[in-house]
Design a protein around this motif. Structure first.
Motif, PDB file in Angstrom:
ATOM      1  N   GLU A   1     -15.267  -7.215  -5.698  1.00  0.00           N
ATOM      2  CA  GLU A   1     -14.428  -8.021  -5.065  1.00  0.00           C
ATOM      3  C   GLU A   1     -12.915  -8.206  -5.223  1.00  0.00           C
ATOM      4  N   THR A   2     -12.613  -8.299  -6.600  1.00  0.00           N
ATOM      5  CA  THR A   2     -11.144  -8.339  -6.843  1.00  0.00           C
ATOM      6  C   THR A   2     -10.746  -7.074  -6.503  1.00  0.00           C
ATOM      7  N   MET A   3     -11.194  -5.878  -6.831  1.00  0.00           N
ATOM      8  CA  MET A   3     -10.623  -4.651  -6.448  1.00  0.00           C
ATOM      9  C   MET A   3     -10.325  -4.641  -4.834  1.00  0.00           C
ATOM     10  N   ILE A   4     -11.485  -5.239  -4.037  1.00  0.00           N
ATOM     11  CA  ILE A   4     -11.051  -5.018  -2.697  1.00  0.00           C
ATOM     12  C   ILE A   4     -10.085  -5.858  -2.185  1.00  0.00           C
ATOM     13  N   ARG A   5      -9.916  -7.103  -2.941  1.00  0.00           N
ATOM     14  CA  ARG A   5      -8.675  -8.010  -2.483  1.00  0.00           C
ATOM     15  C   ARG A   5      -7.451  -7.350  -3.076  1.00  0.00           C
ATOM     16  N   ALA A   6      -7.250  -6.619  -4.202  1.00  0.00           N
ATOM     17  CA  ALA A   6      -6.337  -5.992  -4.588  1.00  0.00           C
ATOM     18  C   ALA A   6      -5.750  -4.953  -3.366  1.00  0.00           C
ATOM     19  N   TRP A   7      -6.686  -4.124  -2.774  1.00  0.00           N
ATOM     20  CA  TRP A   7      -6.690  -3.341  -1.785  1.00  0.00           C
ATOM     21  C   TRP A   7      -5.812  -3.829  -0.482  1.00  0.00           C
ATOM     22  N   GLN A   8      -6.546  -5.006  -0.373  1.00  0.00           N
ATOM     23  CA  GLN A   8      -6.197  -5.869   1.001  1.00  0.00           C
ATOM     24  C   GLN A   8      -4.641  -6.252   0.787  1.00  0.00           C
ATOM     25  N   HIS A   9      -4.472  -6.634  -0.501  1.00  0.00           N
ATOM     26  CA  HIS A   9      -2.885  -7.102  -0.618  1.00  0.00           C
ATOM     27  C   HIS A   9      -1.945  -6.223  -1.236  1.00  0.00           C
ATOM     28  N   SER A  10      -2.347  -5.051  -1.055  1.00  0.00           N
ATOM     29  CA  SER A  10      -1.722  -3.757  -1.783  1.00  0.00           C
ATOM     30  C   SER A  10      -0.127  -3.889  -1.591  1.00  0.00           C
ATOM     31  N   GLY A  11       0.178  -4.157  -0.167  1.00  0.00           N
ATOM     32  CA  GLY A  11       1.494  -4.038   0.133  1.00  0.00           C
ATOM     33  C   GLY A  11       2.493  -5.253  -0.486  1.00  0.00           C
ATOM     34  N   THR A  12       2.076  -6.144  -0.910  1.00  0.00           N
ATOM     35  CA  THR A  12       2.667  -7.332  -1.509  1.00  0.00           C
ATOM     36  C   THR A  12       2.723  -7.522  -2.926  1.00  0.00           C
ATOM     37  N   LEU A  13       1.815  -6.742  -3.688  1.00  0.00           N
ATOM     38  CA  LEU A  13       1.421  -6.925  -5.022  1.00  0.00           C
ATOM     39  C   LEU A  13       2.951  -6.229  -5.920  1.00  0.00           C
ATOM     40  N   GLU A  14       3.072  -6.849  -6.940  1.00  0.00           N
ATOM     41  CA  GLU A  14       4.250  -6.588  -7.859  1.00  0.00           C
ATOM     42  C   GLU A  14       3.488  -5.346  -8.736  1.00  0.00           C
ATOM     43  N   ARG A  15       4.143  -4.358  -8.777  1.00  0.00           N
ATOM     44  CA  ARG A  15       3.809  -3.065  -9.399  1.00  0.00           C
ATOM     45  C   ARG A  15       3.726  -3.364 -10.759  1.00  0.00           C
ATOM     46  N   GLU A  16       4.448  -4.098 -11.491  1.00  0.00           N
ATOM     47  CA  GLU A  16       4.760  -4.155 -13.016  1.00  0.00           C
ATOM     48  C   GLU A  16       3.342  -4.522 -13.478  1.00  0.00           C
ATOM     49  N   PRO A  17       2.800  -3.624 -14.330  1.00  0.00           N
ATOM     50  CA  PRO A  17       1.549  -3.467 -14.986  1.00  0.00           C
ATOM     51  C   PRO A  17       0.921  -4.851 -15.577  1.00  0.00           C
ATOM     52  N   GLY A  18       2.013  -5.593 -16.007  1.00  0.00           N
ATOM     53  CA  GLY A  18       1.715  -7.109 -16.731  1.00  0.00           C
ATOM     54  C   GLY A  18       1.346  -7.871 -15.668  1.00  0.00           C
ATOM     55  N   MET A  19       2.067  -7.886 -14.594  1.00  0.00           N
ATOM     56  CA  MET A  19       1.868  -8.733 -13.165  1.00  0.00           C
ATOM     57  C   MET A  19       0.516  -8.112 -12.592  1.00  0.00           C
TER      58      MET A  19
END
Length: 192
Positions: free
Chosen positions: A64-82
């Motif tokens: 479910e976490t990965m699905i939400r990451a995919w759903q918000h991929s346009g707004t996610l910060e790309r820095e690994p720590g973030m």
């Protein structure tokens, strides 16, 4: 830019700047495989502790976490720590929601408890036994005793002959006649 990744010894560390997270992650389809590669093990171990080591629930939360990451991929910060922090926060919130739902949902009742278990309907077998008993009462004693010794007591023809003190051939012929009379009596009972 150094990216957070997994080293071959299984410990979390900083990988070289040539990791997959340095690739342009503009497409949502590119993000999830990279997140799985770089963060799944960390996420899984963290969620496992939150779910009291319930492996199935943990797998569901990670998915479910990965699905939400995919759903918000346009707004996610790309820095690994973030990304790591975002994933862990989302997973923790999913687990908290799960705990809340479990508390609110009514307690499930186990079917092993006898008073709650479903009992078989024995009406048909009881009715059949009563009908056969009535038909047996109508038989002559010599036929009833042969049926009792063979069918009800479970004896062979030879054993029934020894118990009743009659020849085996007589047991067989009486058994044949008794079964014909029973069939006739039961046929008449069902027609009524």
């Amino acid at each position: 830019m150094e990216a957070l990744g997994r080293e071959s010894r299984g410990q979390v560390g900083y990988a070289s700047s040539a990791t997959a997270l340095d690739v342009d992650l503009g497409e949502p389809d590119d993000l999830v495989p990279l997140l799985y590669k770089d963060f799944r093990a960390t996420l899984f171990s963290q969620v496992m502790a939150l779910t009291n080591h319930d492996r199935q629930w943990t797998e569901d939360v990670v998915q479910e976490t990965m699905i939400r990451a995919w759903q918000h991929s346009g707004t996610l910060e790309r820095e690994p720590g973030m990304l790591r922090g975002w994933l862990l926060t989302v997973a923790r919130r999913i687990v908290i929601d799960g705990w809340r739902n479990r508390r609110v949902r009514p307690q499930e009742v186990a079917l092993e408890i006898p008073e709650n278990a479903e009992s078989a309907d024995r009406t048909d077998s009881s009715l059949a036994a009563l009908t056969i008993s009535r038909a047996l009462v109508e038989l002559d004693e010599k036929y009833r005793s042969v049926i009792y010794e063979t069918y009800l007591a479970g004896n062979t023809v030879r054993q029934a002959a020894a118990i009743l003190g009659i020849p085996e051939g007589t047991v067989k012929s009486r058994l044949y006649t008794a079964m014909r009379q029973l069939r006739k009596a039961l046929g008449e009972v069902t027609v009524r």
